[in-house]
Motif scaffolding. Sequence first.
Motif, mmCIF file in Angstrom:
data_model
loop_
_atom_site.group_PDB
_atom_site.id
_atom_site.type_symbol
_atom_site.label_atom_id
_atom_site.label_comp_id
_atom_site.label_asym_id
_atom_site.label_seq_id
_atom_site.Cartn_x
_atom_site.Cartn_y
_atom_site.Cartn_z
ATOM 1 N N THR A 1 -1.512 75.021 73.078
ATOM 2 C CA THR A 1 -1.592 75.105 71.867
ATOM 3 C C THR A 1 -1.018 74.405 70.826
ATOM 4 O OG1 THR A 1 -2.791 77.114 72.139
ATOM 5 C CG2 THR A 1 -2.463 76.619 69.966
ATOM 6 N N ALA B 1 -2.129 70.768 70.547
ATOM 7 C CA ALA B 1 -3.614 70.710 69.677
ATOM 8 C C ALA B 1 -3.101 70.764 68.029
ATOM 9 C CB ALA B 1 -4.222 71.775 70.212
ATOM 10 N N ALA C 1 -8.238 73.330 71.495
ATOM 11 C CA ALA C 1 -7.089 74.062 72.144
ATOM 12 C C ALA C 1 -7.392 74.395 73.402
ATOM 13 C CB ALA C 1 -6.307 75.011 71.244
#
Length: 789
Positions: free
Chosen positions: A678, A681, A694
Amino acid sequence: MNTAPGGPARRIAVIGAGPGGLYFAALAKQLAPDRELTVFERDGREDEFGFGVVFSDETLDGIAEADPRVFAAISAEFARWSDIDIRYAGGVRTSGGHGFAALDRNRLRAVLRQRCEELAVDVRYRTPAPPVERLAAEYDLVVAADGIHSGTRAAWSQAFRPTTDERHCRYIWLATDKVFEAFTFIVERFDFGVLQVHAYPYSTTRSTFIVEIAEDAWRRAGFEALAAREFARGESDGQSVRRCAELLAGHLDGHRLIPNASRWIRFTTVRNASWHHRNVVLLGDAAHSAHFSIGSGTKLALEDALALAAALSEQPTTAEALAAYEAERRPVVESTQRAAQASLEWFETVDRRTGQDIDRFAFNLLTRSRRVTYDNLRARDADFVDAVDTAFGGSPGVPPMFRPLKLGALELRNRVVVPPLATFTSPEALPSAFDRAQLTGHALGGAGLVLAGMTAVTPEGRATDRCPGLWSDHQEAAWRELVRSVRAVSDTPLGIQLTHAGRRGATAPPGPDGIGRPLAEGWPLLAPSAIPWDADSPVPHEANHIQLAAATADFAAAAERAARAGFDVLELQFGHGHLVSSFLSPLTNRRTDHYGGPLAHRLRLPLEVLAAVRAVWPAGKPLLVRISACDWAPGGTTEAEAVAVCRALGEAGADAVDVSTGEVVAHQRPPYGRGYQTPFAELVRAATGLPTVAVGAISGADDADSVLLAGRADLVAVGRAQLYDPLWTLHAAAERGYTGPGVHWPEPWRAGSRKPPGPGTDRVAPRLHLLREPPAPVHRRWSAIPPEE
Ligand SMILES: Cc1cc2nc3c(=O)[nH]c(=O)nc-3n(C[C@H](O)[C@H](O)[C@H](O)COP(=O)(O)OP(=O)(O)OC[C@H]3O[C@@H](n4cnc5c(N)ncnc54)[C@H](O)[C@@H]3O)c2cc1C
Ligand SMILES: Cc1cc2nc3c(=O)[nH]c(=O)nc-3n(C[C@H](O)[C@H](O)[C@H](O)COP(=O)(O)O)c2cc1C
């Protein structure tokens, strides 16, 4: 090799009278008064180093039970509060319900010292410990609680096999006579960069005040020059302290910063492959460290002490006790270290988020370690989460994942994506009955967007001999029929991922490790350079320009077919070491022509493919690109390159980036863990403004909501969890009692749209207390004036 002795330990030496060493000595003596305990401490009895240490409610329960006298003594001195204040961009946001207690580190040591005296533990101050070899020979057990710079660990490094990871920020540990009312994070931008403060009260007169700053900003701010001289032992960097006080005057309200041997340092994460060797065992900071931003150094040391003392009493031999201690503590410590790692990386890269407005920033900060989530913040302080929800266009009670998103001209009813999940059921390269069943199941399961798994644009572009393709009329018709049949039962948008597997082609379907082995009789492979995936894989051909032009044309032709088949969304596989991905990564692209070398060259094929596809893919229909933002191997794609790639893809017409990582080289070492991809992202979204997906080990609705509300991504792809439960999204809605337009229960299943009652659902607990305790207030603040009892 550990050769720890048998028999219970009677004579025990402890190196270091920090909180860990003293608490262990007291507990071990309390449990077996006939033991002989000797603690060696190089500093003086009255030497006072350090400021406040902070605990959460959970640790306190353990301490309260293990030694009520110690607990009574320290809890009488606790500063207690429940709020976290986030001061940022000229405002303050407060989240309540957290439960903290702090006290002066020196008072804690004094209480523990007194307890040791009561129990007749022999604590020898101003007495550096004898060499560990000697102690190990003279005592049954040696407990090395000698802190983060442990000499024991260094002396026996071959046995403990430590690794140290020195981090990128500088920090300086200070106190102030401003008494903060809550745990306070200050994040302030200056012309040189961002300065952050972690502050918390620990008495009616003092707060801890840690100033942290990224290395480059530290240089620009002039701190490097101030710190560039020799300091005597115990001396503070007074000039830096004064400069911090000036810069942060607005938060100090005329109060001073108080140094104590305070200088700029860098945090080091310490890990050890083994915590014990023969009759010597590491405890507390000597064994492990965790970044101060999650406030757990002393907590971990006290918990270690508890576990080691217990194990010595519970196990028949010292050898078994040391093994039991490590087995019990290692998973707890490693879990804390994972949270601490996420937290320290968050602070190292804080400037990535300083474009966020205060509500989102505050939520982002609180959920940084991935341990605190949307749901548990809501349980602690619903008003705080409601306010953040509202600031981001939601309404209280509508979890972020159930909010719509417009991608191109397509409106998704919620933020959950089923990522490409190949089924490997297509020996004839046609979509299979199972593909149809899986896509139908997922389309009914409530996600806002469902993507079909990797589909090859050309026969040689198949990853396995069981992957489907989209290069022929026959395949196009089969996909059209599949889309039509899914449409008959669901209006969920459907997408397809197109790929050319490059050097990752011609394998059998993946085994349990997720990697497919080369087929005995495969087909010729294409790659930027003639580098095989691993020693067992065939050597691919270095693609010539004609082959690259053909691959580009194949992508475009397949995209046209996908549009005609009725797909709403297209995803291009530019990650996971497939053909286009291998051009992007410097580890797999060693070309010297204008498709290799600098990033601008490595981007050439991806941009050519994207342009060709964008030209034929209908304008309003979203075009996603999946990338591997990191190769998890030395010399691989850097963060700056990942950002540059995504920026270029956005400029060339990608509507969103599906940010994955890895699978580019066989020798990768990803740090798997919840939500581990994540941060990439978030990086891409913050740096490029492009919508991001994500993906990767996001399996709970709670995690999905945390990612979305923190602004780390616009969409969340949930893979294996939706294989486990294809109705994952519907079930997430039912669990939360959400019935709005963000999910659509298929009409024939409406009778099942509520969570079925389970055992215990109809159980009503009787009253267990004569007078119920009132619920703790959500907001509890500390005050310089002691509250009247
Ligand atoms: C000087 C200092 C100040 C700190 N200030 C704070 C603070 O303000 N807030 C906070 O949260 N944490 C602070 N910490 C960290 C915190 O104490 C630890 O994270 C945590 O308490 C773990 O405790 P420990 O017992 O494992 O190690 P420590 O608390 O580091 O204790 C280790 C002890 O071992 C002694 N020692 C080392 N080598 C030898 C030797 N060869 N012979 C004899 N004795 C030896 C050291 O003098 C020290 O007293 C501080 C640590 C130190 C050392
Ligand atoms: C069975 C299976 C098949 C997959 N097939 C593909 C695929 O075809 N294309 C792709 O890009 N990723 C594929 N992936 C990776 C997923 O899209 C996703 O990125 C990965 O599983 C991480 O998400 P998760 O932790 O939520 O499962 C596959 C994963 C699994 C488990």
